[in-house]
Design a protein around this motif. Structure first.
Motif, mmCIF file in Angstrom:
data_model
loop_
_atom_site.group_PDB
_atom_site.id
_atom_site.type_symbol
_atom_site.label_atom_id
_atom_site.label_comp_id
_atom_site.label_asym_id
_atom_site.label_seq_id
_atom_site.Cartn_x
_atom_site.Cartn_y
_atom_site.Cartn_z
ATOM 1 N N ASN A 118 0.828 -1.213 0.000
ATOM 2 C CA ASN A 118 0.000 0.000 0.000
ATOM 3 C C ASN A 118 0.864 1.265 0.000
ATOM 4 N N LYS A 119 1.929 1.253 -0.777
ATOM 5 C CA LYS A 119 2.848 2.393 -0.793
ATOM 6 C C LYS A 119 2.205 3.648 -1.392
ATOM 7 N N ARG A 120 1.261 3.457 -2.304
ATOM 8 C CA ARG A 120 0.610 4.589 -2.967
ATOM 9 C C ARG A 120 1.658 5.563 -3.497
ATOM 10 N N ASP A 121 2.662 5.017 -4.152
ATOM 11 C CA ASP A 121 3.800 5.820 -4.596
ATOM 12 C C ASP A 121 3.698 6.261 -6.052
ATOM 13 N N VAL A 122 2.553 5.991 -6.684
ATOM 14 C CA VAL A 122 2.393 6.296 -8.101
ATOM 15 C C VAL A 122 1.839 7.711 -8.283
ATOM 16 N N SER A 123 2.466 8.460 -9.182
ATOM 17 C CA SER A 123 1.966 9.787 -9.546
ATOM 18 C C SER A 123 2.123 9.964 -11.051
ATOM 19 N N PHE A 124 1.641 11.070 -11.580
ATOM 20 C CA PHE A 124 1.547 11.219 -13.030
ATOM 21 C C PHE A 124 1.978 12.612 -13.490
ATOM 22 N N ILE A 125 2.526 12.659 -14.688
ATOM 23 C CA ILE A 125 2.783 13.923 -15.365
ATOM 24 C C ILE A 125 2.089 13.855 -16.717
ATOM 25 N N VAL A 126 1.179 14.780 -16.960
ATOM 26 C CA VAL A 126 0.506 14.868 -18.259
ATOM 27 C C VAL A 126 1.224 15.935 -19.074
ATOM 28 N N LEU A 127 1.832 15.516 -20.164
ATOM 29 C CA LEU A 127 2.555 16.462 -21.015
ATOM 30 C C LEU A 127 1.563 17.183 -21.921
ATOM 31 N N ASP A 128 1.543 18.481 -21.788
ATOM 32 C CA ASP A 128 0.611 19.294 -22.561
ATOM 33 C C ASP A 128 1.388 20.382 -23.298
ATOM 34 N N GLN A 129 1.500 21.546 -22.710
ATOM 35 C CA GLN A 129 2.193 22.657 -23.365
ATOM 36 C C GLN A 129 3.695 22.394 -23.512
ATOM 37 N N GLU A 130 4.244 21.574 -22.615
ATOM 38 C CA GLU A 130 5.685 21.307 -22.639
ATOM 39 C C GLU A 130 6.049 20.069 -23.459
ATOM 40 N N LYS A 131 5.065 19.456 -24.083
ATOM 41 C CA LYS A 131 5.298 18.168 -24.747
ATOM 42 C C LYS A 131 6.383 18.249 -25.824
ATOM 43 N N GLU A 132 6.307 19.238 -26.710
ATOM 44 C CA GLU A 132 7.284 19.339 -27.802
ATOM 45 C C GLU A 132 8.679 19.652 -27.280
ATOM 46 N N ARG A 133 8.759 20.516 -26.279
ATOM 47 C CA ARG A 133 10.073 20.859 -25.725
ATOM 48 C C ARG A 133 10.726 19.654 -25.058
ATOM 49 N N ILE A 134 9.924 18.888 -24.313
ATOM 50 C CA ILE A 134 10.456 17.705 -23.634
ATOM 51 C C ILE A 134 10.877 16.653 -24.655
ATOM 52 N N GLU A 135 10.061 16.480 -25.695
ATOM 53 C CA GLU A 135 10.408 15.497 -26.726
ATOM 54 C C GLU A 135 11.709 15.894 -27.425
ATOM 55 N N LYS A 136 11.909 17.179 -27.653
ATOM 56 C CA LYS A 136 13.133 17.650 -28.317
ATOM 57 C C LYS A 136 14.375 17.304 -27.512
ATOM 58 N N LEU A 137 14.270 17.413 -26.174
ATOM 59 C CA LEU A 137 15.408 17.047 -25.323
ATOM 60 C C LEU A 137 15.764 15.571 -25.508
ATOM 61 N N ALA A 138 14.726 14.726 -25.567
ATOM 62 C CA ALA A 138 14.963 13.287 -25.742
ATOM 63 C C ALA A 138 15.508 12.984 -27.128
ATOM 64 N N VAL A 139 15.012 13.688 -28.139
ATOM 65 C CA VAL A 139 15.502 13.501 -29.508
ATOM 66 C C VAL A 139 16.988 13.851 -29.594
ATOM 67 N N ASN A 140 17.370 14.963 -29.002
ATOM 68 C CA ASN A 140 18.788 15.373 -29.009
ATOM 69 C C ASN A 140 19.670 14.319 -28.347
ATOM 70 N N LEU A 141 19.174 13.747 -27.233
ATOM 71 C CA LEU A 141 19.941 12.710 -26.536
ATOM 72 C C LEU A 141 20.120 11.477 -27.417
ATOM 73 N N PHE A 142 19.044 11.017 -28.040
ATOM 74 C CA PHE A 142 19.120 9.793 -28.843
ATOM 75 C C PHE A 142 19.931 9.995 -30.117
ATOM 76 N N ARG A 143 19.916 11.198 -30.668
ATOM 77 C CA ARG A 143 20.737 11.443 -31.853
ATOM 78 C C ARG A 143 22.226 11.341 -31.527
ATOM 79 N N LYS A 144 22.574 11.690 -30.297
ATOM 80 C CA LYS A 144 23.982 11.599 -29.870
ATOM 81 C C LYS A 144 24.430 10.152 -29.697
ATOM 82 N N ILE A 145 23.516 9.295 -29.182
ATOM 83 C CA ILE A 145 23.922 7.920 -28.888
ATOM 84 C C ILE A 145 23.616 6.945 -30.028
ATOM 85 N N LYS A 146 22.926 7.421 -31.070
ATOM 86 C CA LYS A 146 22.542 6.523 -32.158
ATOM 87 C C LYS A 146 23.728 5.863 -32.855
ATOM 88 N N PRO A 147 24.840 6.575 -33.132
ATOM 89 C CA PRO A 147 25.977 5.901 -33.787
ATOM 90 C C PRO A 147 26.474 4.681 -33.022
#
Length: 257
Positions: A118-147
């Motif tokens: 019964n830890k009830r440790d689950v919480s949520f983040i709904v990406l709305d206005q920040e969705k594109e900015r957050i995705e861009k950060l992840a895209v930049n990271l994966f482009r670096k490690i793709k090679p």
């Protein structure tokens, strides 16, 4: 929220011992024909309150009171199996917003999910206005490690990491956070069922989940609380593709002992 505690109203208790038998913490006993709490420290899971026929046992201190179960409701086993059988990961979405009431249902499904101890440790983040900015950060990271990934995994070479590599222009992205990853995954599975019931397609994004847990920049941007991690990322929207049949599977591997 007030202090959590289990309260037994002796005038209502009939000594049936259902709460004693149900309590996973073995924190109740029958004494002089009435239920009694043994220790103040408890899981506060509410099982005792849920099973008591006379409403003699309550768990106080929570923000939401339990709801009465007025009738027995059972899902159709065949329909449940078909939902699982024909469920497909969706990466093609309509340009159509998900109504707020549907989003709230999906979140509630995750919020109500049982958790270990019964830890009830689950919480949520709904990406709305920040969705594109957050995705861009992840895209930049994966482009670096793709090679490096291309050297290790031949299939990785076929992946083109474009600007929408993670979220596929989906209208809704929900991050499920948890201290215990298993709790988060259980919540994510229940959320998927409610999303599917509302006609949504769902992608469990392991790639973005990995990026969010690896990148300090993404963690900071998401403001992930200390001690928690992203257990799963749910990418959702109304699908623009229709699957007409299930996919082939190998024989089930099961042992009867």
């Amino acid at each position: 929220m007030d202090k959590l505690q289990v309260v037994v109203e002796k005038n209502k208790c009939i000594g049936c011992s259902l709460c004693v038998k149900t309590c996973p913490a073995h924190n109740l006993k029958i004494q002089e024909g009435k239920a009694q709490v043994i220790l103040e420290d408890c899981l506060f899971c509410g099982q005792c309150e849920a099973v008591c026929p006379r409403k003699a046992v309550t768990v106080s201190g929570y923000d939401h009171a339990p709801q009465e179960k007025n009738k027995e409701e059972r899902l159709n086993p065949g329909q449940v199996l078909n939902t699982i059988r024909f469920r497909r990961t969706v990466r093609q979405f309509q340009n159509k917003p998900v109504p707020t009431e549907v989003v709230k249902q999906i979140l509630e499904a995750g919020w109500m999910t049982h958790t270990a101890e019964n830890k009830r440790d689950v919480s949520f983040i709904v990406l709305d206005q920040e969705k594109e900015r957050i995705e861009k950060l992840a895209v930049n990271l994966f482009r670096k490690i793709k090679p490096l990934a291309d050297l290790i995994n031949p299939l990785a070479r076929n992946n083109v990491i474009d600007d929408h590599f993670f979220f596929f222009k989906a209208p809704l992205v929900i991050l499920v956070l948890a201290e215990d990853k298993t709790n988060g995954l259980l919540a994510a599975q229940n959320m998927e069922f409610v999303a599917e019931a509302n006609g949504l397609g769902v992608l469990f994004s392991g790639f973005f989940t990995m990026a969010a847990n690896l990148s300090p920049k993404i963690k900071k941007a998401l403001q992930i609380p200390k001690g928690k991690k992203v257990a799963m990322t749910l990418v959702m929207g109304y699908p623009s593709v229709r699957y007409l049949r299930s996919v082939p599977r190998k024989e089930m591997n099961v042992q009867w002992k």
